[in-house]
Write an enzyme that holds these catalytic residues in place. Structure first.
Site, PDB file in Angstrom:
ATOM      1  N   GLU A  74       0.833  -1.210   0.000  1.00 12.82           N
ATOM      2  CA  GLU A  74       0.000   0.000   0.000  1.00 12.82           C
ATOM      3  C   GLU A  74       0.865   1.256   0.000  1.00 12.82           C
ATOM      4  OE1 GLU A  74      -4.411   1.252   1.607  1.00 12.82           O
ATOM      5  OE2 GLU A  74      -3.248  -0.180   2.790  1.00 12.82           O
ATOM      6  N   ASP A 134       0.537  -8.380   3.045  1.00 15.03           N
ATOM      7  CA  ASP A 134      -0.771  -8.150   3.642  1.00 15.03           C
ATOM      8  C   ASP A 134      -1.768  -8.997   2.867  1.00 15.03           C
ATOM      9  OD1 ASP A 134      -3.184  -7.281   4.584  1.00 15.03           O
ATOM     10  OD2 ASP A 134      -2.899  -5.174   4.066  1.00 15.03           O
ATOM     11  N   HIS A 182      -1.020  -0.758  10.323  1.00 15.78           N
ATOM     12  CA  HIS A 182      -0.410  -2.076  10.468  1.00 15.78           C
ATOM     13  C   HIS A 182       0.880  -1.953  11.275  1.00 15.78           C
ATOM     14  CE1 HIS A 182      -2.646  -4.431   7.265  1.00 15.78           C
ATOM     15  NE2 HIS A 182      -3.027  -3.194   7.002  1.00 15.78           N
TER      16      HIS A 182
END
Length: 263
Positions: free
Chosen positions: A36, A152, A252
């Site tokens: 991301e 992820d 995260h």
């Protein structure tokens, strides 16, 4: 030891502003898969091409401010592959694979960002399509080489992997079909969930993601969404696992695993 980190940055520039680069510089990392990025290739520049002495390779999404993955490594790879399906999900910037091949061994480290289905039914169906095409890709890869998939996964596999499992059984990330995909990857394909192999009973200390709502992080109402899935021989070399929670770089936390091997 080979120290491998997985971290969803939730925006590489945002994470850098929160101290991610400084942390990486003292964390003695050998390979770091990041997800991301929320940045285009032109946004990366010299600031992020190299972090903590690690050279980065990136797969950015076509859509601005969306998705994107990177793989940082201390050693130069023999080959880098960007994308895996040549279509829908390559346009979303979800896969970068660095190969470290020698005459004796074929080995890959992969940074991957699975789609989230939480925003809409349309995105959930895209997530199912991703899982459907990604499994045979992993199958072909495993037939050819050893690898560690760093990323992820956006799926909590078991009840132990999230705080409120009972109330999330119909929510994206803990749907029966998603959990069954992880089970199939482990039981049929033969990949190893390295964290769970090293520490099978970890509960709250295993969580790697928390919602930004309702003081979820302070109360440790989290999910284990970040994984390192390895072929068996590499998984056997894993020695220690931890989740770094002292500083907060994104929603995260970094998953850190040390392996007794060299690239």
């Amino acid at each position: 030891m080979l120290r491998v980190v997985s971290l969803n940055l939730n925006g590489i520039r945002s994470a850098a502003n929160k101290g991610w680069v400084e942390w990486a510089e003292q964390a003695e990392i050998d390979c770091m898969g990041v997800q991301e990025l929320k940045a285009q290739a032109g946004d990366m520049g010299e600031r992020f091409d190299t972090v903590a002495g690690l050279d980065g390779r990136f797969h950015c999404a076509e859509k601005k401010g969306y998705s994107g993955v990177g793989l940082y490594a201390r050693k130069a790879p023999s080959e880098v592959r960007i994308g895996f399906d040549g279509g829908e999900f390559d346009a979303e910037g979800r896969y970068v694979e660095a190969r470290f091949d020698t005459p004796q061994r074929k080995l890959s480290l992969i940074s991957c960002y699975f789609p989230s289905g939480s925003s809409s039914e349309e995105r959930q169906q895209a997530k199912f399509r991703f899982l459907a095409v990604f499994y045979p890709h992993l199958q072909r890869l495993k037939a050819e080489r050893q690898f560690i998939l760093i990323g992820d996964v956006n799926i909590a596999h078991r009840e132990i992997d999230l705080k409120n499992w009972k109330s999330n059984q119909k929510n994206s990330g803990f749907l029966p079909e998603e959990r069954a995909w992880i089970t199939r990857v482990i039981d049929e394909l033969g990949l190893v969930d390295v964290h769970r192999t090293l520490r099978p009973d970890d509960t709250g200390e295993a969580y790697t993601w928390w919602s930004n709502r309702g003081q979820a992080r302070a109360k440790n109402v989290g999910w284990r969404l970040d994984y390192q899935l390895a072929t068996p021989a590499l998984a056997q070399a894993a020695r220690t696992v931890s989740v770094y929670k002292t500083q907060r770089f994104s929603d995260h936390a970094p998953l850190i695993i040390d392996y007794d091997l060299e690239l």
